[in-house]
Design an enzyme around this catalytic site. Structure first.
Site, mmCIF file in Angstrom:
data_model
loop_
_atom_site.group_PDB
_atom_site.id
_atom_site.type_symbol
_atom_site.label_atom_id
_atom_site.label_comp_id
_atom_site.label_asym_id
_atom_site.label_seq_id
_atom_site.Cartn_x
_atom_site.Cartn_y
_atom_site.Cartn_z
ATOM 1 N N PRO A 45 44.595 13.236 58.264
ATOM 2 C CA PRO A 45 43.422 14.126 57.685
ATOM 3 C C PRO A 45 42.169 13.234 57.511
ATOM 4 C CG PRO A 45 44.566 13.479 56.024
ATOM 5 C CD PRO A 45 45.553 12.809 57.328
ATOM 6 N N HIS B 272 46.674 6.843 57.722
ATOM 7 C CA HIS B 272 47.329 8.046 56.803
ATOM 8 C C HIS B 272 45.953 9.153 56.667
ATOM 9 C CE1 HIS B 272 45.565 6.965 53.210
ATOM 10 N NE2 HIS B 272 46.176 7.417 52.336
ATOM 11 N N GLY B 273 44.881 8.525 57.003
ATOM 12 C CA GLY B 273 43.619 9.433 56.794
ATOM 13 C C GLY B 273 42.386 8.531 57.025
ATOM 14 N N ALA B 274 41.205 9.117 56.583
ATOM 15 C CA ALA B 274 40.023 8.619 56.608
ATOM 16 C C ALA B 274 39.973 7.631 55.838
ATOM 17 C CB ALA B 274 38.808 9.615 56.456
ATOM 18 N N SER C 134 38.630 14.701 55.611
ATOM 19 C CA SER C 134 38.379 15.195 54.123
ATOM 20 C C SER C 134 38.257 16.681 54.114
ATOM 21 C CB SER C 134 37.019 14.273 53.772
ATOM 22 O OG SER C 134 35.955 14.844 54.241
ATOM 23 N N ASN D 286 43.683 13.804 45.594
ATOM 24 C CA ASN D 286 43.450 14.304 46.754
ATOM 25 C C ASN D 286 44.455 15.059 47.513
ATOM 26 O OD1 ASN D 286 45.511 12.246 47.213
ATOM 27 N ND2 ASN D 286 44.386 10.852 48.397
ATOM 28 N N HIS E 204 53.646 9.122 54.030
ATOM 29 C CA HIS E 204 52.867 7.878 54.225
ATOM 30 C C HIS E 204 52.761 6.865 53.066
ATOM 31 C CE1 HIS E 204 49.344 10.906 53.278
ATOM 32 N NE2 HIS E 204 49.866 10.483 52.027
ATOM 33 N N LYS F 298 42.338 22.776 46.393
ATOM 34 C CA LYS F 298 42.344 21.170 45.934
ATOM 35 C C LYS F 298 43.232 21.106 44.406
ATOM 36 C CE LYS F 298 40.437 17.844 48.347
ATOM 37 N NZ LYS F 298 41.091 16.556 48.673
#
EC number: 6.5.1.8
Length: 400
Positions: free
Chosen positions: A305, A329-331, A307, A163, A273, A399
């Site tokens: 963030p 730290h994200g979704a 995605s 990721n 994170h 990516k």
């Protein structure tokens, strides 16, 4: 999430899988806890400990809770470039970034040497030299076995896979941001795995029964603990420098493709994170492990963030003491990588990343936006933890 003893959760409206809840129960029952476990809204199943948890411990650290991507985190910078100055097609920009920053298992052909790039480059080089010197003194080297030293330094300034990403985003005012996500690469993984093994051996010697062998810890005052903490702090610094070196190269790639200098503003955020550090909470100094969580002290800037097809956020912490001054730290993933590949196809990937210059092939299908929780629901669940400063929407994504 149902109420659990020794748990405070910010998960209202967010799905939490049963296996993750069981992991949280396991953590909450450990004798080394120095308070409740704080659960972030992006929580999901991890190795030993759930991703999206903040774990306070007294005189001990759980290496598997820190994880094997030690110091993984985010870096973002606001540029002086506006979106309307970008070319209609960003394909050349993406290919230039991919040529400048190795991705996946790739690494630099030779050790990065930014000294010829002005004062910032010289500062980065000085920090690299300091890392070299500290690495040679690490006590944990005795248990790491044979290492390819050239690989360690040639991976500085590389993205990795999974990721990890590099993005160009536009904020609510149409200003371009560079944002990226990466960690300590293979050397962090090597240190993490060695420490997990050391902790398991220590638990076995002490006859400690654990609900999960990956919850084994190292006790302060032991040689193993001292070796791990020294290596942990080194790997966290390696990860932070890794992100800065990539940012440096991305800014140069933008300059090369756009034919003009792309200046950064003073608004730069670089935050871990996946890490552990000593902090003062509720009047006591304790070890705080953030596994998929960001420090969010009052006024502190952080990055959350979404995605590769949704919004991301620059946030300012509220310093919520019950969350140990943390946020998500994200979704957070809502399904495994295997499940994502079974459920979605390339047509769905193209649809969910419409308008974003990025890979749209089978190699990134497991990173499809639909495999992640809804970022707006996650943000709503942590309104007590952070305020939104900027809302970002990516227009380009690289990516690993």
């Amino acid at each position: 999430m149902e109420l659990m003893k020794n748990v405070q959760a910010w998960t209202e409206g967010v799905e939490v899988e049963w296996d993750a809840m069981q992991q949280i129960r396991n953590i909450a029952g450990l004798p080394i806890l120095a308070g409740h476990v704080a659960v972030m809204p992006d929580v999901h199943l991890g190795k030993g400990a759930t991703v999206g948890t903040v774990i306070p411990t007294r005189s001990a650290i759980i290496p598997a809770a820190v994880g094997v991507d030690i110091g993984c985190g985010m870096c973002a910078v606001r540029t002086e470039l506006r979106g309307d100055a970008l070319p209609d097609s960003l394909a050349k920009v993406r290919s230039t970034i991919e040529a400048a920053v190795p991705v996946g298992f790739d690494l630099h052909a030779k050790e990065p040497n930014p000294t010829n790039e002005g004062p910032h480059g010289r500062d980065l080089r000085a920090r690299m030299q300091a890392l070299y010197s500290r690495f040679e003194q690490l006590g944990i080297l005795a248990v790491l076995g044979r290492l390819d030293a050239r690989r360690i330094w040639r991976q500085l300034g590389t993205l990795g896979g999974g990721n990890h990403f590099i993005e160009l985003c536009l904020d609510e005012g149409g200003v371009v941001w560079v944002m990226l996500h990466s960690g300590s690469r293979n050397i962090g993984k090597t240190i993490g795995e060695a420490a997990i093994g050391m902790a398991r051996e220590a638990a076995h010697r002490a006859g400690i029964g654990l609900p999960d062998k990956d919850l084994a810890w190292l006790n302060e005052g032991t040689p193993e603990f001292a070796q791990y903490v020294e290596a942990l702090q080194w790997a966290q610094d390696y990860a932070a420098l890794n992100r800065e070196l990539m940012l440096f190269r991305v800014m140069n790639a933008l300059r090369d493709t756009l034919g003009a200098e792309v200046a950064a503003t003073t608004q730069v955020v670089n935050c871990h994170h996946n890490y552990a550090t000593v902090e003062d909470h509720f009047g006591s100094k304790v070890w705080i492990t953030r596994k998929g969580a960001v420090s969010a002290r009052e006024g502190q800037l952080g990055i959350i963030p979404g995605s590769m097809g949704t919004r991301s956020y620059i946030v300012r912490g509220k310093g919520n003491p019950l969350a140990y001054c943390s946020c998500s730290h994200g979704a957070g993933r809502r399904m495994s990588r295997g499940a994502a590949k079974r459920l979605f196809d390339l047509e769905a990937l193209a649809s969910q990343t419409r308008g974003v210059e990025c890979r749209k092939d089978a190699g990134v299908l497991d990173e499809i936006p639909g495999a992640y929780k809804d970022i707006d629901t996650v943000m709503a669940a942590q309104a007590e933890l952070v305020d939104v400063v900027h809302t970002l929407k990516q227009v380009l994504c690289v990516k690993g």
